[in-house]
Design an enzyme around this catalytic site. Structure first.
Site, short mmCIF file in Angstrom:
data_model
loop_
_atom_site.label_atom_id
_atom_site.label_comp_id
_atom_site.label_asym_id
_atom_site.label_seq_id
_atom_site.Cartn_x
_atom_site.Cartn_y
_atom_site.Cartn_z
N HIS A 21 0.55 -1.67 0.33
CA HIS A 21 -0.36 0.26 0.28
C HIS A 21 0.99 1.34 -0.52
O HIS A 21 0.39 2.30 0.02
CB HIS A 21 -1.00 0.21 1.13
CG HIS A 21 -0.24 0.11 2.61
ND1 HIS A 21 -0.39 -1.49 3.13
CD2 HIS A 21 -0.28 1.11 3.26
CE1 HIS A 21 -0.04 -0.17 4.38
NE2 HIS A 21 -0.09 1.32 4.16
N ASP A 40 -0.05 -7.37 1.18
CA ASP A 40 0.25 -6.14 1.47
C ASP A 40 1.75 -6.07 1.09
O ASP A 40 2.70 -5.29 2.46
CB ASP A 40 -0.51 -5.44 2.60
CG ASP A 40 -0.56 -4.15 2.81
OD1 ASP A 40 0.34 -3.78 1.94
OD2 ASP A 40 -0.69 -3.46 3.46
N SER A 90 4.29 2.97 7.61
CA SER A 90 4.12 1.84 7.17
C SER A 90 5.18 1.22 6.57
O SER A 90 6.02 2.36 5.73
CB SER A 90 2.69 1.98 5.79
OG SER A 90 1.57 2.15 6.86
#
Length: 474
Positions: free
Chosen positions: A67, A98, A176
């Site tokens: 992402h 992911d 992230s």
């Protein structure tokens, strides 16, 4: 003696500091420019700038989240302690898990760096440190915590359910893709945080990362296998009696099987799934994956690569049967409505102001639709007769489509009496239609009639009026 103790502590501190510095030098900030599709007006898109984190691993590669770089048009990376940005590109990506691997075009980026080593599954309450660049900062941030839970959860990026690790270290936007480090090795990749909570984050565990890295060894990404069955827990004593389960038997009830799945015609409705590769399935649908720790029975399916087989045991009519399933499909192969799409623009066809598109989970989420038929369709299996849902997204108002302006998110089952298999089939019918009218019909018998000649005449005018460049993207 005191001097020896002091020197020992100093030595340990120096080693720890050096190890920390080596880790920091391998942490990367990622800058992404993305083209974001608009699923309610599929001819439109927007540009978004964002950033995330990553880490250098073997093979001069950067490991991060999918992402962080999804829908990318341009990527730059910068090492901790450096001011220069380098252009990078996606080498492999798993939107399911992911995860993504980046490669940098100028390999001088890696000069003086060391690859971080990968470890296995951490233990409960094991300490971890999260490295990254949260909340827009240019300075590296490190937060510490412990492993508080390991179980299957829904990944926000794909909406699929896989094993994840919950940690109590602070995880914020920008973190992230950064590594979770324990004993100097990567034990996971920071993925997401729990909303409306404090210091509850989730990381992608090494079992998922190793699967991804093994998958791409042949130069292409295949994905995580999907068995294509729906099951029910068997904790109630009455339902257990109905299916002849004595106290020595545990398992879950198979209540549906996808026609597209390799399990079709092998597993049957009413089977009790007892074990996967010799691992007993409990009545609540869990399996033991480490001693005294349980998670979804999907765990042993998720460990398999596409093309591998899994041995299963079922109880059928009171008798135990052993089966072998060849795993060929991912979730999108088995489901009527695919998982969340990324790195692609939505398909559409505009015909006389009527806008048609396949039903996607992106559309359901972005439109915040509460229409029950759409949500019901998202939970159904694909079949040979129908493997995609086609909808009338909206009607762009014009005098030739008066009376139909309120139609939106309307599912189409037939065109000119022919049942629709998928969007490609729908477009083919529209293109090859020769009658005066195009008749659309839903399962309730409601119909829309489009005058084909009028639709063709006004197409260019409607495109110009609504500032649309093309009447279709297929």
């Amino acid at each position: 003696m005191k001097i020896f103790k002091y020197l020992s502590v100093l030595a340990l501190f120096s080693v720890s500091l050096l190890a920390s510095q080596n880790i920091e030098e391998s942490i990367v900030k990622i800058y992404t420019v993305s083209k974001i599709p608009n699923y309610t007006t599929p001819w439109n898109s927007s540009i978004r700038r964002s950033h995330g984190s990553g880490s250098i691993i073997s093979g001069k590669r950067i490991l991060t989240n999918a992402h962080v770089v999804a829908n990318e048009t341009y990527i730059e990376v910068k090492r901790h302690g450096d001011t220069k940005k380098y252009e990078a590109e996606v080498e492999f990506i798993s939107h399911q898990a992911d995860l993504a691997l980046l490669k940098v075009k100028d390999e001088t980026f890696f000069k003086g760096t060391k690859s971080l080593k990968l470890d296995g599954l951490p233990k409960f309450e094991q300490e971890v440190a999260v490295y990254g660049f949260p909340m827009g900062g240019d300075s590296l941030s490190v937060s510490r915590g412990i492993v508080s839970r390991i179980e299957h959860n829904r990944y926000a990026h794909s909406r699929e359910i896989f094993l994840s690790i919950q940690i109590d270290a602070a995880v914020n936007p920008g973190s992230s893709g950064g590594p979770a480090i324990s004993d100097g090795k990567i034990v996971g990749v920071v993925m997401q945080q729990m909303k409306r909570s404090q210091s509850i984050g989730y990381i992608v565990p090494m079992v998922m990362i190793n699967h991804f890295l093994d998958d791409i060894k042949d130069g292409k990404y295949d994905g995580f296998a999907h068995i294509g069955i729906t099951t029910q827990m068997m904790e109630n004593s009455a339902i257990r009696d109905v299916y002849k389960m004595d106290n020595s038997i545990t398992g879950v009830l198979v209540i549906d099987v996808s026609e597209k799945s390799s399990a079709y015609n092998k597993l049957k409705k009413g089977d009790i799934l007892l074990s996967l590769d010799g691992h007993s399935v409990q009545d609540d649908g869990t399996v033991e994956f480490v001693k005294n720790k349980y998670t979804s029975y999907k765990y042993y399916i998720d460990k398999k690569q596409i093309g591998e087989s899994i041995n299963i045991e079922v109880l059928r009519d009171g008798k135990k049967i052993k089966l072998n399933l060849h795993l060929e499909n991912i979730a999108d192969d088995n489901m009527l409505v695919n998982t969340l799409a990324h790195d692609t623009m939505p398909k559409y066809l505009m015909y006389g102001g009527y806008v048609f598109t396949p039903l996607t989970r992106n559309l359901i989420m972005n439109s915040r639709s509460t229409l029950l038929p759409l949500r019901e369709a998202a939970g159904k299996w694909a079949c040979e007769k129908k493997d995609e849902v086609v909808i009338l997204l909206k009607v762009l108002a014009f005098d030739t489509n008066r009376g139909d302006h309120n139609f939106s998110l309307w599912m189409i089952d037939k065109v000119n009496g022919v049942e629709i298999k998928n969007f490609k089939h729908f477009v083919k019918i529209v293109d090859e239609s020769e009658g005066k009218y195009l008749i659309l019909e839903n399962k309730d018998g409601v119909k829309i009639a489009i005058d084909r000649e009028d639709a063709m005449k006004v197409e260019e005018t409607i495109l110009k009026r609504y500032s649309i460049d093309n009447a279709k993207r297929l």
